[in-house]
Design an enzyme around this catalytic site. Structure first.
Site, mmCIF file in Angstrom:
data_model
loop_
_atom_site.group_PDB
_atom_site.id
_atom_site.type_symbol
_atom_site.label_atom_id
_atom_site.label_comp_id
_atom_site.label_asym_id
_atom_site.label_seq_id
_atom_site.Cartn_x
_atom_site.Cartn_y
_atom_site.Cartn_z
ATOM 1 N N LYS A 16 0.852 -1.199 0.000
ATOM 2 C CA LYS A 16 0.000 0.000 0.000
ATOM 3 C C LYS A 16 0.877 1.234 0.000
ATOM 4 C CE LYS A 16 -4.566 0.432 0.520
ATOM 5 N NZ LYS A 16 -5.468 -0.289 -0.408
ATOM 6 N N THR A 61 -3.695 -5.430 0.491
ATOM 7 C CA THR A 61 -3.080 -4.112 0.730
ATOM 8 C C THR A 61 -3.930 -3.321 1.716
ATOM 9 O OG1 THR A 61 -4.146 -2.955 -1.120
ATOM 10 C CG2 THR A 61 -2.097 -4.137 -1.597
ATOM 11 N N ARG A 182 28.098 35.278 -7.650
ATOM 12 C CA ARG A 182 26.770 34.996 -8.202
ATOM 13 C C ARG A 182 25.826 34.601 -7.072
ATOM 14 N NH1 ARG A 182 27.233 28.801 -10.796
ATOM 15 N NH2 ARG A 182 27.954 27.843 -8.845
ATOM 16 N N GLN A 231 29.264 21.391 -6.950
ATOM 17 C CA GLN A 231 29.927 20.108 -6.726
ATOM 18 C C GLN A 231 30.842 20.165 -5.493
ATOM 19 O OE1 GLN A 231 29.433 21.581 -9.715
ATOM 20 N NE2 GLN A 231 29.569 20.144 -11.431
ATOM 21 N N HIS A 259 19.073 28.714 -11.110
ATOM 22 C CA HIS A 259 19.812 29.848 -11.663
ATOM 23 C C HIS A 259 19.060 31.171 -11.523
ATOM 24 C CE1 HIS A 259 22.537 26.904 -13.286
ATOM 25 N NE2 HIS A 259 21.589 26.340 -14.017
HETATM 26 O O1 LIG Z 1 28.348 25.150 -9.669
HETATM 27 C C1 LIG Z 1 28.189 24.918 -10.869
HETATM 28 N N1 LIG Z 1 28.534 23.711 -11.379
HETATM 29 C C2 LIG Z 1 28.394 23.390 -12.707
HETATM 30 O O2 LIG Z 1 28.714 22.258 -13.148
HETATM 31 C C3 LIG Z 1 27.842 24.392 -13.538
HETATM 32 N N2 LIG Z 1 27.557 24.441 -14.867
HETATM 33 C C4 LIG Z 1 27.026 25.659 -15.140
HETATM 34 O O3 LIG Z 1 26.611 26.051 -16.274
HETATM 35 N N3 LIG Z 1 26.985 26.409 -13.990
HETATM 36 C C5 LIG Z 1 27.487 25.643 -12.982
HETATM 37 N N4 LIG Z 1 27.665 25.883 -11.659
#
Ligand SMILES: O=c1[nH]c(=O)c2[nH]c(=O)[nH]c2[nH]1
Length: 289
Positions: A16, A61, A182, A231, A259
């Site tokens: 379920k 269920t 940014r 990353q 973005h």
């Molecule tokens: O922190 C980021 N990693 C990316 O892999 C990436 N690619 C992108 O266009 N902007 C960003 N910013």
């Protein structure tokens, strides 16, 4: 065309989904509440229900849903979803001997106690954020072994500086301009898996404390890191969690890069670039991932 005798059932799991519960605990001077969405799936000697239309092996269920409701009533603390999930899986394996594994997924919805007249109110709550605490419990009869993955989802964060992205790979397909400053915004989706062990050994883990700590590490790192990229920042979060909790075997983060793009106001003779960038367009899509 293949002959039906070549066809076999490779795997089967059912149960379920979307069982919704609000559990209230009443004490003399205050009440608490927890709202959950639960999924319970079962595996075991159930093949004949598919291959021979044999329903005798099927725990309905509807019975799964009833069980979740009854265990929520009996449980002393459904708010600890990693433990409540194990209460459900342990019950299913004990009650139904032909079931070999039970799989529970719980989503906890956020209700925080209201502050009224400067004090925590005894029975009123507010949805003060969309983040979700999740738990996935996989309980096998073999070895009575349990795997638990906890999660933090939909935690929306944003910083207006302290984030750069430059030095990336460039070729004839690249248009992105390097930036040293940014907006960085993301909706955190983190999961962490505890070391696999026998069921009874799991009660020693303080799941609520680890959840709170993962959230705090995520926010502290997000705010303080001079981010070189999504990353690199998420890896810092993961390292700290693994260093702090030996019970945690693995951590995974998915961070959409939401973005915000500076709007071109040059046609109006207005400089909205570089250090003067103050007006942005929040982009619905696409997002980095
Ligand atoms: O922190 C980021 N990693 C990316 O892999 C990436 N690619 C992108 O266009 N902007 C960003 N910013």
């Amino acid at each position: 065309m293949s002959n039906t005798s070549d066809v076999y059932l490779k795997a089967a799991r059912y149960g379920k989904d979307l069982v919704r519960i609000m559990r209230v605990y009443r004490e003399a001077d205050k009440q608490t509440c927890t709202e959950l969405t639960v999924r319970l799936l079962l595996e075991g000697a159930i093949e004949t229900s598919y291959t021979k239309a044999d329903n005798s092996v099927v725990v309905a269920t509807d019975t799964c849903k009833n069980t979740i409701n009854i265990l929520a009533k009996r449980s002393s603390n459904v708010d600890n979803i990693e433990v409540f999930g194990q209460e459900i899986t342990a019950h299913m394996l004990k009650q139904y001997t032909h079931i070999s594994s039970a799989h529970v997924d719980i989503i906890k919805h956020k209700w925080s106690r209201m502050i009224v007249d400067g004090k925590p109110h005894p029975h009123s709550f507010v949805r003060d954020g969309e983040e979700l605490h999740t738990a996935k419990i996989t309980h096998l009869r073999a070895g009575n072994s349990v795997t638990i993955t906890s999660g933090l989802k939909n935690l929306l964060v944003l910083k207006t500086t302290g984030s750069a992205f430059h030095g990336f790979y460039k070729d004839e397909y690249t248009t992105l301009v390097e930036t040293w400053d940014r907006i960085f915004s993301t909706s955190v989706d983190a999961t962490w898996t505890y070391t696999v062990r026998p069921a009874e050994k799991y009660s020693a883990v303080d799941y609520p404390a680890i959840y709170a700590s993962v959230k705090q590490i995520t926010m502290d790192t997000f705010a303080k890191d001079e981010s070189a990229s999504v990353q690199a920042t998420l890896y810092l979060m993961q390292q700290q969690i693994l260093a702090k909790y030996s019970d945690v075997a693995e951590v995974s983060y998915a961070l959409p890069n939401k973005h915000y793009v500076g709007i071109d106001l040059s046609k109006f003779n207005i400089d909205n670039t570089g250090a003067k960038m103050e007006v942005y367009h929040p982009q619905a899509d696409p997002s980095g991932k």
